[in-house]
Enzyme design. Structure first.
Site, PDB file in Angstrom:
ATOM      1  N   ASP A 256       4.772  -9.836   2.333  1.00 51.38           N
ATOM      2  CA  ASP A 256       4.453  -8.436   2.063  1.00 51.38           C
ATOM      3  C   ASP A 256       3.558  -7.906   3.195  1.00 51.38           C
ATOM      4  OD1 ASP A 256       3.175  -6.024   1.026  1.00 51.38           O
ATOM      5  OD2 ASP A 256       4.131  -6.571  -0.860  1.00 51.38           O
TER       6      ASP A 256
ATOM      7  N   ASP B 141      12.622  -7.640  -0.089  1.00 50.64           N
ATOM      8  CA  ASP B 141      11.693  -8.559  -0.746  1.00 50.64           C
ATOM      9  C   ASP B 141      12.133 -10.007  -0.582  1.00 50.64           C
ATOM     10  OD1 ASP B 141       9.965  -6.591  -1.653  1.00 50.64           O
ATOM     11  OD2 ASP B 141      11.239  -6.153  -3.387  1.00 50.64           O
TER      12      ASP B 141
ATOM     13  N   CYS C 153       5.924   2.975   4.975  1.00 47.83           N
ATOM     14  CA  CYS C 153       7.020   3.764   4.403  1.00 47.83           C
ATOM     15  C   CYS C 153       8.282   2.933   4.277  1.00 47.83           C
ATOM     16  CB  CYS C 153       7.357   4.931   5.327  1.00 47.83           C
ATOM     17  SG  CYS C 153       6.400   6.378   5.024  1.00 47.83           S
ATOM     18  N   ALA C 154       8.339   1.826   5.001  1.00 43.50           N
ATOM     19  CA  ALA C 154       9.596   1.073   5.071  1.00 43.50           C
ATOM     20  C   ALA C 154       9.972   0.486   3.721  1.00 43.50           C
ATOM     21  CB  ALA C 154       9.469  -0.040   6.100  1.00 43.50           C
TER      22      ALA C 154
ATOM     23  N   ASN D  37      19.221  -2.182   2.011  1.00 43.55           N
ATOM     24  CA  ASN D  37      19.051  -1.226   0.915  1.00 43.55           C
ATOM     25  C   ASN D  37      19.389   0.167   1.403  1.00 43.55           C
ATOM     26  OD1 ASN D  37      16.573   0.017   2.030  1.00 43.55           O
ATOM     27  ND2 ASN D  37      15.794  -2.060   1.755  1.00 43.55           N
TER      28      ASN D  37
HETATM   29  O1  C5P Z   1       5.607  -4.087  -4.032  1.00 42.44           O
HETATM   30  P1  C5P Z   1       6.568  -3.069  -3.511  1.00 42.44           P
HETATM   31  O2  C5P Z   1       7.609  -3.654  -2.583  1.00 42.44           O
HETATM   32  O3  C5P Z   1       7.175  -2.188  -4.530  1.00 42.44           O
HETATM   33  O4  C5P Z   1       5.622  -2.115  -2.628  1.00 42.44           O
HETATM   34  C1  C5P Z   1       6.132  -1.076  -1.871  1.00 42.44           C
HETATM   35  C2  C5P Z   1       5.212  -0.825  -0.720  1.00 42.44           C
HETATM   36  O5  C5P Z   1       4.935  -2.037  -0.034  1.00 42.44           O
HETATM   37  C3  C5P Z   1       5.837   0.082   0.322  1.00 42.44           C
HETATM   38  O6  C5P Z   1       4.785   0.821   0.912  1.00 42.44           O
HETATM   39  C4  C5P Z   1       6.457  -0.899   1.302  1.00 42.44           C
HETATM   40  O7  C5P Z   1       6.592  -0.335   2.597  1.00 42.44           O
HETATM   41  C5  C5P Z   1       5.470  -2.035   1.286  1.00 42.44           C
HETATM   42  N1  C5P Z   1       6.060  -3.366   1.525  1.00 42.44           N
HETATM   43  C6  C5P Z   1       5.762  -4.047   2.688  1.00 42.44           C
HETATM   44  N2  C5P Z   1       6.275  -5.305   2.900  1.00 42.44           N
HETATM   45  C7  C5P Z   1       7.079  -5.886   1.983  1.00 42.44           C
HETATM   46  C8  C5P Z   1       7.402  -5.207   0.789  1.00 42.44           C
HETATM   47  C9  C5P Z   1       6.857  -3.957   0.594  1.00 42.44           C
HETATM   48  O8  C5P Z   1       5.053  -3.518   3.541  1.00 42.44           O
HETATM   49  N3  C5P Z   1       7.576  -7.091   2.231  1.00 42.44           N
END
Ligand code: C5P
Length: 404
Positions: A306, A279, A274-275, A210
């Site tokens: 997640d 998904d 912050c990353a 991304n």
């Molecule tokens: O649910 P969503 O991806 O929109 O949430 C964003 C937040 O979740 C961000 O803080 C991102 O760093 C974190 N995140 C994560 N691991 C993932 C997907 C998102 O830590 N696999």
């Protein structure tokens, strides 16, 4: 110039094999300018001779609560008042338990109970003892009282096992002691931050990724360091240099980021995600470069784990902060993330507009928490990071009041 110059440190050495490293720690603290007085538990004296500490500290070594000569002048109270910082290194599982229980059955525990100085522990023990729920619960109790911990590190142990429980490296302990005197909003607090995108392989040369540049995460790391925190940065692939003073762990995929975070989170007081983690990952990346076939190609994608949700769902989670990058209904989506993932705070920004969000130098943030929200406005990512770190520090301190 070291922040330890003329600082009065009381070093409590407890009984563990890592006690053999403590004389060298005294030397390094003194090299940094500190005055060090050593207190040894009875078990520590089985590992190292008090005379060694007397020689390296240049001060008498204290051991007995009921030493008539010292106690005539209320020695333990004097020591408790003298210390600017009480450092316990190595801190054994037994000592952490006694500290958590508030015992006062020897000089070391009595001193901890009688002092108003901050307490910093550097645990060292067998990995099973470290991971035991009793030890972890003791640490949670101590943290809620404002006690800070440095380490333990992972690696080969004296008992022949490998895992978490090694005494933190001596420079890290000295740095943690220095953090106490930095006076910043996050002095002595340990942050774990993820930053940047992840790369998910399609084949050995192609990836799914991304547009995240990592700028916001790196700016957060810098702002946290400036506020006196110690920072571990788990970074996906970026072109940025990590801020001096941070510990960097470089990863490529979402799965690697998950493992790096889970390996480090036990030592974190605050986790900031912050990353821009992918998904989805490709179910079965091709082992060789895929050839062009001139027709439709279907890739099967499977969800990644997640990371933020997994951290927040831990039995004793750190203070967790998530980011929400949205193209619409910003606050509504941010609130859904706050409750859905069980977070302490969410920083939300609108993406898809030019000039803010992904890969730009500016951003516009809105912070939401259970009972409120705050507009941080539009500014450079560096300026916003400083504002956001301030808000995080305020909420973290409200939850974990520091010792006076
Ligand atoms: O649910 P969503 O991806 O929109 O949430 C964003 C937040 O979740 C961000 O803080 C991102 O760093 C974190 N995140 C994560 N691991 C993932 C997907 C998102 O830590 N696999």
């Amino acid at each position: 110039m070291s922040l330890l110059i003329h600082k009065q440190l009381c070093l409590i050495v407890t009984g563990g094999i890592a006690a053999y490293k403590a004389p060298e720690l005294v030397r390094r603290l003194r090299d940094a300018g500190a005055v060090v007085k050593v207190v040894m538990t009875a078990a520590a004296r089985e590992f190292v001779q008090p005379l060694t500490f007397q020689a390296v500290s240049g001060q008498p070594v204290h051991g007995d609560l009921l030493d008539p000569a010292a106690e005539a002048a209320m020695g333990h109270i004097e020591l408790a008042r003298w210390a600017d910082l009480v450092l316990i290194a190595p801190a054994s599982a037994d000592f952490l338990a006694r500290l958590a229980a508030g015992l006062a059955d020897d000089l070391a525990t009595t001193l901890c109970l009688a002092t108003a100085a901050p307490i910093l522990v550097a645990p060292a023990m067998n990995r099973v003892m470290w991971e035991h729920p009793a030890t972890q619960a003791n640490l949670v109790t101590l943290r809620t009282r404002g006690v800070q911990a440095v380490g333990p590190d992972s690696g080969a142990q004296a008992c022949g096992e490998t895992g978490p429980g090694r005494l933190a490296e001596l420079p890290a302990i000295v740095a943690a002691a220095e953090h106490w005197f930095s006076g910043g909003e996050l002095a002595g607090v340990r942050l774990l931050i993820t930053a940047g995108p992840t790369h998910e392989a399609i084949d050995p040369v192609r990836i799914i990724t991304n547009r995240s540049s990592g700028k916001m995460g790196y700016a957060m790391a810098l702002a946290a360091l400036a506020a006196g925190a110690s920072v571990t940065l788990v970074s996906g692939p970026t072109a940025l240099s990590p801020p001096t003073g941070s510990v960097i762990k470089r990863v490529t995929t979402a799965a690697e980021m998950y493992s790096a975070v889970m390996g480090a989170v036990i030592e974190a007081d605050i986790f900031i995600a912050c990353a821009a983690v992918a998904d989805y990952q490709v179910a079965a990346p091709a082992p060789h470069k895929m050839k062009k076939q001139g027709r439709e190609l279907t890739l099967t994608l499977i969800p990644t784990r997640d990371i933020l949700q997994a951290v927040a769902a831990r039995p004793h989670p750190p203070f967790t902060v998530g980011f929400a990058a949205e193209t619409e209904n910003l606050i509504q989506h941010a609130r859904a993330k706050l409750t859905g993932k069980g977070l302490n705070l969410v920083a939300a920004n609108l993406v898809g507009q030019s000039g803010t969000g992904f890969d730009s130098d500016e951003n516009e943030l809105h912070v939401v928490w259970d009972e409120g929200e705050k507009q941080l406005g539009r500014a450079s990512k560096d300026a916003l990071a400083r504002r956001l770190i301030s808000v995080i520090a305020e909420h973290y301190r409200a939850k974990h009041p520091a010792r006076a």
